[in-house]
Design an enzyme around this catalytic site. Structure first.
Site, PDB file in Angstrom:
ATOM      1  N   ALA A   1      26.204  44.304   3.773  1.00 60.01           N
ATOM      2  CA  ALA A   1      24.923  44.530   3.112  1.00 60.01           C
ATOM      3  C   ALA A   1      23.996  43.342   3.347  1.00 60.01           C
ATOM      4  O   ALA A   1      24.432  42.246   3.695  1.00 60.01           O
ATOM      5  CB  ALA A   1      25.148  44.738   1.616  1.00 60.01           C
TER       6      ALA A   1
ATOM      7  N   GLY B   1      29.751  46.688   3.314  1.00 53.53           N
ATOM      8  CA  GLY B   1      29.144  47.996   3.538  1.00 53.53           C
ATOM      9  C   GLY B   1      29.348  48.513   4.945  1.00 53.53           C
ATOM     10  O   GLY B   1      29.306  49.730   5.182  1.00 53.53           O
TER      11      GLY B   1
ATOM     12  N   GLU C   1      32.666  50.129   4.738  1.00 51.29           N
ATOM     13  CA  GLU C   1      32.526  51.315   3.884  1.00 51.29           C
ATOM     14  C   GLU C   1      31.863  52.465   4.641  1.00 51.29           C
ATOM     15  O   GLU C   1      32.223  53.635   4.456  1.00 51.29           O
ATOM     16  CB  GLU C   1      31.735  50.947   2.629  1.00 51.29           C
ATOM     17  CG  GLU C   1      32.556  50.086   1.669  1.00 51.29           C
ATOM     18  CD  GLU C   1      31.769  49.647   0.449  1.00 51.29           C
ATOM     19  OE1 GLU C   1      32.230  49.909  -0.667  1.00 51.29           O
ATOM     20  OE2 GLU C   1      30.692  49.051   0.616  1.00 51.29           O
TER      21      GLU C   1
END
Length: 699
Positions: free
Chosen positions: A65, A103, A106
């Site tokens: 992120a 992220g 993910e």
């Protein structure tokens, strides 16, 4: 002129290729998640597309992120990329190179297959910035690989290499990576028609009885005062007992508890401060720096050996020289032993040891290092000894060689005086143990050439250190800012506090060890000689009779079996020693000091307020560039608890005005050592933040 899209979509022979192109590391910044979701929708809507590939442009997949967005209001996204990938009716393959972190992983877990090049690394390191994976990582990873390995990855935040990721089941295949795009397209074509492997459709992960309680117990000491590791455990536990949608709701709740908590704010601050410290704004951006390919270390003691290991660990050939063959042999044996211990602990492999050790070449004559690009002197901390070494180096080293000294406090200019090339001399202050500690303090002498300063900063980063700038003064930045911490810890002992109480206060605050235990570990004689030097230079220097008496009685710390504490043979556990208690009372009586009890709060504030005040004086004098640099030095040089941000960040949690008022009161009570800094007073009066303070040259 139209903006370049951060996510591109193109069709190659029936395969939709989704490319994230958000330099430098493809962080999930503005428009990236939305762009991925839109590309997935486009691929699903196009009959010509049979499968899709998600990959990153440049040197990495998706590194995580955009940390700058945490803690700030974010516009609601109509559809997150994780959901779009997971719900895709057509297969999506994540093709990982470089890093897939946070992220990034993910998003990969939301795809139906994952492939990686051999050099790739994956991980969910959010705990390191005080939060937890908030894009389904705590729910998908346990379902995919099992609760125990997922829990370990998420709670430690470690990066997992591709081969291990394949063994765990995170990655479905390792590909050569010579043409990542073509290989990913070929893999995507191979899964057309196969059932989609949605991790969200898998049942809750199985967990061994007691797994989560065991993990909580195992991290209790290291994670004290922190919430993020425990929320990580709770989120993974939810993945073992809740359906996916409910688990996601629990992950979101636990994430929101953390995002704006003081712990996360402090860790985000530390993250950015460690990047800012590398910048020296007064050096020209186009400054040509000398190339450093070979190095030498003078002095094969504990520090010299650790410095040599730092070079070898990072691929540099390094020569190690000592004044006598016996010292050199002992130094090399110590290096071998250190590597062997690392192999035994599993922190490196035998193969890595076999690669690193030959990079360290012992040589017996200083003439044997003459052609090295840089030499670091790491001999005893006495000016005449260092001057003698530098005179020899000046005589034998090639003219363009950079000469660095590992002094922790001595005037760089006096060392440079021993040479005819003072412009090539700078400080390179490593922290013990040098092969472990991340901080390297790069000290600019009055005559240090700009390109030498820049090269030394760059060299530190090349050998895995965090390089921080320091001006030339007694103690430089890190140790000087710590002087009054050390002074106060010893004065409070004279006044009635006991070493074990002070150590407990600082361990409870978050330090891994208390300051007296650390003194014993590093050796009391080191600071003893520094005090003698300072007293010789300044007859008004405040002596410390108790530690002096300990050293003079043979109690030098762990190496002699006794210092502030007593040690059993072969055991480093500190034991409270009544002998020390008696000595403290004797010295206090001799000095006419009345002893009294201390509260834990007074101990903490005496130590840290004194240090913050001195840090302000260092900034006033242009010896440090930014308050945040000092915070980085305390985090990486002294073990200051990272979740508290650093000395100056922590001071802001108290408030500059409150600290100034207390220091002014102690100035009246104790005298000049508590004279408030003018910078501290200005920040207090303006209601500003200490962590934002800068040196005059940057204002």
């Amino acid at each position: 002129m139209s903006e370049v899209p951060v996510v591109r979509f193109e069709i190659v022979d029936g395969i939709g290729v989704i490319t994230v192109d958000y330099p430098p590391v493809n962080a999930l910044g503005p428009g990236v998640s939305e762009g991925i979701a839109a590309a997935v929708d486009q691929g699903n809507a196009d009959p010509a597309v049979q499968a899709m590939v998600l990959l990153g442009a440049g040197r990495t997949f998706i590194a995580g992120a955009d940390i700058r967005r945490f803690g700030k209001p974010r516009p609601p996204s109509p559809r997150r990329s994780y959901d779009a990938l997971d719900e895709s009716a057509k297969p999506v393959v994540a093709a990982i190179h470089g890093y897939a972190l946070g992220g990034g992983l993910e998003n990969a877990l939301s795809c139906h297959w994952r492939i990686a090049v051999p050099s790739a690394k994956v991980g969910l390191p959010e705990v390191l910035i005080g939060i937890l994976p908030g894009g389904g990582g705590t729910q998908r990873l346990p379902r995919l690989i099992g609760a125990k390995p997922a829990l370990e990855m998420i709670v430690t935040g470690r990066h997992v290499p591709a081969e291990e990721a394949k063994a765990l089941g995170i990655v479905d295949a390792i590909i050569p990576g010579q043409d990542l795009r073509a290989e990913a397209i070929a893999f995507a074509r191979s899964v057309i028609g196969k059932p989609l492997r949605r991790i969200s459709a898998m049942p809750p992960a199985a967990a061994e009885p007691g797994l989560f309680d065991e993990m909580r117990m195992s991290i209790a000491r290291k994670a004290r005062n922190q919430k993020a590791p425990y929320n990580c455990i709770a989120a993974v536990e939810a993945a073992t007992r809740l359906p996916f949608a409910e688990g996601m709701a629990e992950e979101k709740r636990l994430f929101q508890e953390l995002e704006n908590a003081p712990e996360a704010q402090a860790l985000r601050y530390a993250f950015f401060a460690e990047r800012e410290i590398a910048r020296i704004p007064f050096l020209p951006k186009d400054l040509a720096l000398p190339e450093i390919k070979t190095a030498a270390v003078v002095g094969a003691g504990t520090m010299g050996g650790g410095i040599a290991m730092s070079f070898a660990d990072n691929g540099f050939p390094v020569k190690l020289v000592d004044a006598n063959p016996e010292g050199l042999a002992r130094g090399m044996q110590r290096i071998r032993d250190n590597y062997a211990v690392s192999v035994k602990r599993g922190s490196i492999t035998q193969t890595q040891m076999d690669e690193r050790l030959p990079r360290i070449q012992p040589v017996e004559r200083i003439e044997d290092i003459a052609e090295c690009d840089v030499v670091i002197e790491a001999v005893f901390e006495q000016l005449p000894v260092k001057q003698e070494i530098f005179a020899k180096l000046d005589a034998v080293m090639k003219p363009e060689a950079i000469l660095l000294t590992n002094t922790s406090a001595i005037d760089i200019d006096k060392i440079a005086d021993a040479t005819k090339r003072p412009q090539m001399v700078a400080g390179a202050h490593f922290f013990a143990p040098a092969n472990v500690m991340k901080l390297l303090e790069v000290v600019e002498g009055p005559r240090t050439a700009p390109e030498v300063l820049g090269a030394a900063m760059k060299l530190g980063r090349a050998i895995g250190k965090i390089s921080g700038y320091a001006g030339n003064c007694d103690g430089f930045v890190a140790n000087r800012s710590r002087i009054y911490f050390t002074l106060e810890q010893n004065i409070m002992v004279e006044e009635g506090a006991l070493p074990e109480q002070i150590d407990k206060v600082m361990v409870d605050f978050g330090y891994p060890m208390g300051p007296f235990a650390v003194n014993d570990m590093s050796g009391l004689d080191v600071s003893y000689f520094t005090r003698k030097r300072r007293l010789a230079e300044d007859p008004n220097y405040r002596t410390l009779p108790i530690p002096d008496r300990l050293v003079e009685s043979g109690r030098k710390g762990q190496k002699t079996g006794a210092g502030w504490y007593r040690y059993e043979k072969g055991d480093r556990t500190p034991h409270v020693d009544p002998v020390v208690h008696r000595l403290i009372k004797e010295v206090a009586a001799e000095q006419g000091i009345e002893q009294r009890p201390f509260s834990d709060e007074e101990i903490l504030h005496r130590l840290l307020f004194a240090s913050a005040n001195e840090a302000c004086k260092i900034l006033e004098e242009d010896k440090a560039l930014r308050a945040s640099d000092i915070d980085v030095m305390w985090l990486n040089g002294f073990g200051f608890p990272r979740y508290r941000g650093g000395l100056m960040f922590w001071a802001d949690t108290i408030g500059a005005q409150e600290i100034y008022n207390q220091i002014a009161a102690w100035h009246q009570r104790y005298g000049d050592r508590w004279r408030p800094s003018a910078l501290l007073r200005r920040v207090a009066e303006s209601g500003g933040k200490l962590r934002e303070a800068k040196a005059p040259r940057l204002q």
